[in-house]
Each structure stands twice: as structure tokens, then as C-alpha cells.
Design an enzyme around this catalytic site. Structure first.
Site, PDB file in Angstrom:
ATOM      1  N   LYS A   1       0.841  -1.201   0.000  1.00  0.00           N
ATOM      2  CA  LYS A   1       0.000   0.000   0.000  1.00  0.00           C
ATOM      3  C   LYS A   1       0.873   1.248   0.000  1.00  0.00           C
ATOM      4  CE  LYS A   1      -2.092   1.708   3.739  1.00  0.00           C
ATOM      5  NZ  LYS A   1      -1.889   3.193   3.734  1.00  0.00           N
TER       6      LYS A   1
ATOM      7  N   ASP B   1      -3.471   4.257  -1.938  1.00  0.00           N
ATOM      8  CA  ASP B   1      -4.375   4.703  -0.877  1.00  0.00           C
ATOM      9  C   ASP B   1      -4.355   6.232  -0.775  1.00  0.00           C
ATOM     10  OD1 ASP B   1      -5.952   4.834   1.421  1.00  0.00           O
ATOM     11  OD2 ASP B   1      -4.259   4.425   2.759  1.00  0.00           O
TER      12      ASP B   1
ATOM     13  N   LYS C   1      -7.381   8.118  -1.198  1.00  0.00           N
ATOM     14  CA  LYS C   1      -8.681   8.559  -0.663  1.00  0.00           C
ATOM     15  C   LYS C   1      -9.196   9.827  -1.350  1.00  0.00           C
ATOM     16  CE  LYS C   1      -7.621   6.755   3.981  1.00  0.00           C
ATOM     17  NZ  LYS C   1      -6.146   6.581   3.850  1.00  0.00           N
TER      18      LYS C   1
ATOM     19  N   HIS D   1     -11.328  12.693  -2.764  1.00  0.00           N
ATOM     20  CA  HIS D   1     -12.572  13.287  -2.263  1.00  0.00           C
ATOM     21  C   HIS D   1     -12.699  14.665  -2.892  1.00  0.00           C
ATOM     22  CE1 HIS D   1     -15.248  14.231   1.507  1.00  0.00           C
ATOM     23  NE2 HIS D   1     -15.864  14.424   0.358  1.00  0.00           N
TER      24      HIS D   1
END
Length: 232
Positions: A36, A63, A65, A67
Site C-alpha cells: 500500500k 491509498d 482517498k 474526495h
């Protein structure tokens, strides 16, 4: 690449430099784990770190994320897929439209990259949620966002092991559950509020286990990985 297809372990390269990450990767077997890459490492190194790990035959979970507004989120996911990554994530709180558009962009471009969503960060508890204005509790928020993720057509969610049984029942056996906060019994909890051992997590329905310090800070990371796999 599909080298690690039978292993549920994803080793988190968190709080590490590029050199340290690659040195660790050189000690691990890509047939036994995936890796990761998170915000810190990616911000420091960019796509080159992903390429370097791919050269070592590792599948990579990016990873980051994402948004943002729907188009920006979707294009970021597409850019990640173009790097050849195995899995990438977005925040479910970006909304149904953003998640659905991101998945559609992957399908339209014939990428088989797994797209998952983050419901509630595992560092958060009920009190932390209340501070953000969410008053009906952690379990309700996680379930609501997991269902929204499934509705958007994504492959699964990041969740704690404590949530896995509920989410498998709610979203189906094919809905992938990726669980961070995995620790061995003799590890410290560190910054995770909701933690679990590897075997407990799999028994509760988790499909993939994100393990960081237990392996990365071990005197012999390869031996620790083998120990974890043998315990499953």
C-alpha cells in the site's frame, strides 16, 4: 500481475522514505503480499514509487482517498488506473455521483482496477463523528455509506473488522472488505481506535488485511509476514 492473488495481506508503506520503502520491498515476496502506497509516500515520490514497486512484481493499492467533485474524483481514479495499480480508493462521502462516475470511467476504459471507498476512518469513534455533526452514531454512518458505495457499483469498502460481519450481511459476499488497524497481540494500538488481529478479521468477513508497523518495523519483516500468514 496477480502474483499475490491468494494472500489477503497488504503491507502498508506508511511513514517511510522512498529508499526505506524499496529496501523493505526487496525483503518481501510479491507472491505473499501486496503493498500500500499512501499520501505521504506518493506526495514525496510521485508515480515513480509505484513504477519501482511494479518492477519488483508487487501489486499496489494506491491509498489516496480521493474526495472532490465528481469529474475531478473520476479523473483522478482514471489517472491512478493508468499507472497499472491493483486498487485505489475514494471517500464515500464524496457522494453517489462521484463514486458512480469514477467506476464508469474505469469500465469505459477497460480497466479492471478495484475501486473501493472509505466510509469512516478507523481513527474515528462516536465522539469524533459527533464533532463533525453526525449524531446517529458510527455504526449507522458506516452502514449508510457502505450501502451508498454498493449502489454506486464500487467493489467494496475500507472498514474495521468489527464492522465486517454487518457489512457482509448488508452488502453481500462479493462486496470486498479491506481492513486496516490490524495488529498482532503484542503490538501497540498506535493511532487506530478500532483494531483487530489478522485471524479475527478474516473470521469476521474481511477480505484483505492492511498491516503496517507489525511488519515494517519488525527486525525481520519477511519472517513476520510468514508468521502472520501461518496464523491465518
Amino acid at each position: 500481475m496477480n502474483n499475490a492473488i491468494n494472500s489477503p495481506v497488504i503491507v502498508a508503506l506508511d511513514n517511510m522514505t522512498k529508499n526505506a520503502s524499496l529496501a523493505l520491498a526487496d525483503q518481501l515476496d510479491p507472491a505473499l503480499c501486496r503493498l500500500k502506497v499512501g499520501k505521504e509516500l506518493y506526495t514525496r515520490c510521485g508515480p515513480e514509487i509505484v513504477k519501482a514497486l511494479h518492477q519488483r512484481q508487487f501489486e499496489v493499492f494506491l491509498d489516496l482517498k480521493f474526495h472532490d467533485i465528481p469529474n475531478t474524483t473520476a479523473q483522478a481514479v482514471l489517472a491512478a488506473a493508468e499507472l497499472g495499480i491493483w486498487m485505489v480508493n475514494v471517500h464515500a462521502s464524496a457522494g453517489l455521483e462521484a463514486m458512480a462516475l469514477a467506476k464508469q470511467r474505469l469500465l469505459d476504459s477497460d480497466f479492471d482496477t478495484l475501486l473501493i471507498a472509505v466510509t469512516v476512518l478507523t481513527s474515528m469513534d462516536n465522539e469524533a463523528l459527533m464533532q463533525t455533526g453526525i449524531t446517529d452514531g458510527l455504526d449507522a454512518q458506516v452502514s449508510r455509506l457502505a450501502q451508498l458505495t454498493k449502489q454506486a457499483g464500487l467493489d467494496g469498502v475500507v472498514c474495521s473488522a468489527q464492522e465486517a460481519k454487518t457489512l457482509k450481511a448488508l452488502c453481500g459476499q462479493d462486496f470486498k472488505l479491506i481492513t486496516p488497524g490490524i495488529r498482532l497481540l503484542d503490538d501497540n494500538a498506535d493511532d487506530q481506535k478500532r483494531i483487530c488481529t489478522p485471524k479475527q478479521a478474516l473470521n469476521d468477513g474481511s477480505d484483505y488485511l492492511v498491516i503496517g508497523r507489525s511488519i515494517t518495523q519488525a527486525a525481520d519483516p519477511a519472517a513476520k509476514l510468514q508468521l502472520i500468514l501461518q496464523s491465518l
